[in-house]
Design a protein around this motif. Structure first.
Motif, PDB file in Angstrom:
ATOM      1  N   GLU A  27       5.400 -49.877 -17.291  1.00 56.06           N
ATOM      2  CA  GLU A  27       4.292 -48.913 -17.380  1.00 56.06           C
ATOM      3  C   GLU A  27       4.419 -48.045 -18.628  1.00 56.06           C
ATOM      4  O   GLU A  27       5.523 -47.725 -19.051  1.00 56.06           O
ATOM      5  CB  GLU A  27       4.324 -47.947 -16.184  1.00 56.06           C
ATOM      6  CG  GLU A  27       4.142 -48.572 -14.848  1.00 56.06           C
ATOM      7  CD  GLU A  27       4.418 -47.612 -13.686  1.00 56.06           C
ATOM      8  OE1 GLU A  27       3.789 -47.805 -12.647  1.00 56.06           O
ATOM      9  OE2 GLU A  27       5.260 -46.700 -13.822  1.00 56.06           O
ATOM     10  N   GLN A  54      10.477 -43.833  -8.023  1.00 58.42           N
ATOM     11  CA  GLN A  54      10.330 -45.273  -7.869  1.00 58.42           C
ATOM     12  C   GLN A  54      10.958 -46.050  -9.019  1.00 58.42           C
ATOM     13  O   GLN A  54      11.338 -45.492 -10.045  1.00 58.42           O
ATOM     14  CB  GLN A  54       8.849 -45.639  -7.784  1.00 58.42           C
ATOM     15  CG  GLN A  54       8.037 -45.107  -8.945  1.00 58.42           C
ATOM     16  CD  GLN A  54       6.541 -45.305  -8.714  1.00 58.42           C
ATOM     17  OE1 GLN A  54       5.910 -46.098  -9.379  1.00 58.42           O
ATOM     18  NE2 GLN A  54       5.975 -44.589  -7.761  1.00 58.42           N
ATOM     19  N   LYS A  78       6.260 -54.890 -13.459  1.00 57.48           N
ATOM     20  CA  LYS A  78       5.298 -53.806 -13.679  1.00 57.48           C
ATOM     21  C   LYS A  78       5.833 -52.741 -14.622  1.00 57.48           C
ATOM     22  O   LYS A  78       6.048 -51.601 -14.210  1.00 57.48           O
ATOM     23  CB  LYS A  78       4.925 -53.185 -12.332  1.00 57.48           C
ATOM     24  CG  LYS A  78       3.755 -52.208 -12.399  1.00 57.48           C
ATOM     25  CD  LYS A  78       3.547 -51.585 -11.030  1.00 57.48           C
ATOM     26  CE  LYS A  78       2.412 -50.586 -11.034  1.00 57.48           C
ATOM     27  NZ  LYS A  78       2.862 -49.277 -10.573  1.00 57.48           N
ATOM     28  N   HIS A 110      10.516 -50.237 -10.757  1.00 51.48           N
ATOM     29  CA  HIS A 110       9.782 -51.502 -10.673  1.00 51.48           C
ATOM     30  C   HIS A 110      10.716 -52.635 -11.065  1.00 51.48           C
ATOM     31  O   HIS A 110      11.476 -52.504 -12.024  1.00 51.48           O
ATOM     32  CB  HIS A 110       8.565 -51.478 -11.590  1.00 51.48           C
ATOM     33  CG  HIS A 110       7.691 -50.293 -11.341  1.00 51.48           C
ATOM     34  ND1 HIS A 110       7.042 -50.101 -10.151  1.00 51.48           N
ATOM     35  CD2 HIS A 110       7.395 -49.224 -12.100  1.00 51.48           C
ATOM     36  CE1 HIS A 110       6.371 -48.958 -10.200  1.00 51.48           C
ATOM     37  NE2 HIS A 110       6.568 -48.408 -11.376  1.00 51.48           N
ATOM     38  N   HIS A 133      11.865 -43.438 -12.029  1.00 46.49           N
ATOM     39  CA  HIS A 133      10.918 -42.453 -12.568  1.00 46.49           C
ATOM     40  C   HIS A 133      10.027 -41.901 -11.466  1.00 46.49           C
ATOM     41  O   HIS A 133       9.914 -42.477 -10.393  1.00 46.49           O
ATOM     42  CB  HIS A 133      10.054 -43.064 -13.674  1.00 46.49           C
ATOM     43  CG  HIS A 133       9.233 -44.240 -13.214  1.00 46.49           C
ATOM     44  ND1 HIS A 133       9.754 -45.515 -13.131  1.00 46.49           N
ATOM     45  CD2 HIS A 133       7.961 -44.340 -12.773  1.00 46.49           C
ATOM     46  CE1 HIS A 133       8.826 -46.340 -12.686  1.00 46.49           C
ATOM     47  NE2 HIS A 133       7.723 -45.657 -12.441  1.00 46.49           N
TER      48      HIS A 133
HETATM   49 ZN    ZN Z   1       5.922 -46.497 -11.668  1.00 51.05          ZN
END
Ligand code: ZN
Length: 398
Positions: A123, A96, A121, A98, A249
């Motif tokens: 992380e 994915q 987002k 973001h 990632h």
């Molecule tokens: Zn993620």
């Protein structure tokens, strides 16, 4: 204020008591019923609407409590800027990326059915067990190495694209676009050919186990071929990675603490039965190739008890406290925006200047308001002699 976290089950989670999420949930929440065959994937601590924590004494959600309370509890903000989680990963999560703030806003406006959240987002993941993740593109010469050795892969990508790889980012984009837009038959043939004829090459690059695990979990999924494009990072407990916007990632295996901006915004690229928005993804990725070692996020070691994980964004930072029993008390500056404390080991008393004492134990989750004095104090409890470990998530004031 003591909180009850929100437990999420997903097929990628660890099963029953193998899952740290499940073990913590039982200590956090008295009546938690364990189902020995359920995959317990995530434990959310915060006020995100998809999994708001409850206040233990009243069972009210933290978000509704914050809504009607004085904004001084969180430094004048409307909501907490961060979300803290425990993840227990048995099966790979989707690959994915973001979006950044502007992209998140645009995607939400254009396709609110898919992109439900207008926030970015970034992380941070801190490993609790040995933890395997995919993180960012490999250096171009590594990718070139795989393409040279693994013929089914270079055939799939096509000679023209492979030759562009020495042009850097644009070349990699051409190669990865070809991969992500290839037909499922071609992908499937390629994976099968690699699994039949390239076991030695996979073993040489320490990819044999993970390639076969992914192929069992997501047979013939294009995400498996991302192993040759993305860095495979193996974290030891305590090590961490930071995932800024646009960095591809995936978490593959292990338990971790995760902190992020309060958001649920994901664009998926493989290893998932869920919707993949390939054109959006390809247009958004950071195609810079960098070695795996550079992906490790180094915390600031404040002293022998405290590590600060503060990425270069405002929304969050995580502080890890580890005290041996000879530390009688430890004062820490309180943050005016409010914070959430998670205890993973041992017992202590949490003493604030204006709200008094609260007992901490493994599984405690505490909301610490921004206006409870200048300091919080971790005081050794008389009847407990062991170590104490906890994580404090807050707005990034460092
Ligand atoms: Zn993620």
């Amino acid at each position: 204020m003591e909180l009850i976290g929100s437990v999420k089950t997903s097929e990628w989670g660890k099963i029953g008591n193998d899952s740290e999420v499940c073990r913590i949930a039982q200590l956090n929440y008295e009546n938690f019923q364990v189902n020995a065959s359920t995959p317990y994937a995530e434990f959310w601590m915060g006020d995100h609407e998809n999994g708001p924590s409850l206040i233990k004494s009243s069972k009210e959600t933290l978000s509704s409590f914050l809504d009607k309370s004085s904004k001084n509890l969180i430094g004048g903000h409307q909501k907490l800027s961060f979300l803290l989680k425990i993840l227990s990963v048995s099966k790979a999560l989707s690959i994915q990326v973001h979006p950044n703030k502007e992209e998140a806003k645009r995607l939400h406006e254009e396709r609110p059915d898919i992109y439900k959240d207008p926030n970015h987002k970034p992380e941070l993941a801190i490993a609790l067990t040995p933890f395997i993740a995919l993180c960012g593109f490999r250096p171009y010469n590594e990718i070139q190495g795989f393409l040279d050795k693994i013929l089914p892969l270079s055939n799939l990508i096509g000679n023209q694209n492979v030759q562009k790889l020495n042009e850097g980012e644009s070349g990699l984009k051409a190669c990865y676009t070809q991969l992500m837009t290839a037909s499922s038959d071609k992908i499937s043939e390629c994976i099968e050919a690699i699994s039949k004829n390239y076991n030695e090459t996979l073993a040489e690059y320490k990819l044999y186990k993970i390639f076969n695990k992914m192929n069992r979990e997501f047979p013939k999924d294009v995400g498996i071929l991302s192993l040759f494009f993305l860095n495979v990072i193996r974290l030891k407990p305590g090590e961490s990675i930071f995932l800024p916007a646009n960095l591809p990632h995936a978490y593959l295996e292990g338990d971790c603490i995760e902190c992020m901006s309060c958001s649920d915004n994901v664009i998926r690229a493989g290893l998932t039965p869920k919707f993949k928005d390939v054109p959006t993804l390809l247009g958004m990725l950071n195609y810079k190739g960098e070695p795996a070692e550079e992906k490790l996020f180094k915390p600031d070691q404040r002293d022998e008890h405290v590590q600060i994980f503060a990425p270069k964004i405002e929304d969050f930072a995580v502080v890890k406290f580890h005290f041996t029993s000879d530390i009688k008390e430890y004062k820490w500056k309180n943050i005016e925006y409010g914070s959430i404390l998670l205890v993973l080991e041992g017992e202590r008393i949490l003493r604030t200047e204006t709200l008094g004492d609260i007992k901490l134990y493994r599984g405690s989750v505490i909301f610490i308001p921004g206006n409870c004095g200048n300091f919080i104090n971790f005081v050794k409890s008389d009847n407990y002699q062991g170590n104490f470990t906890s994580y404090l998530a807050s707005y990034n004031n460092f």
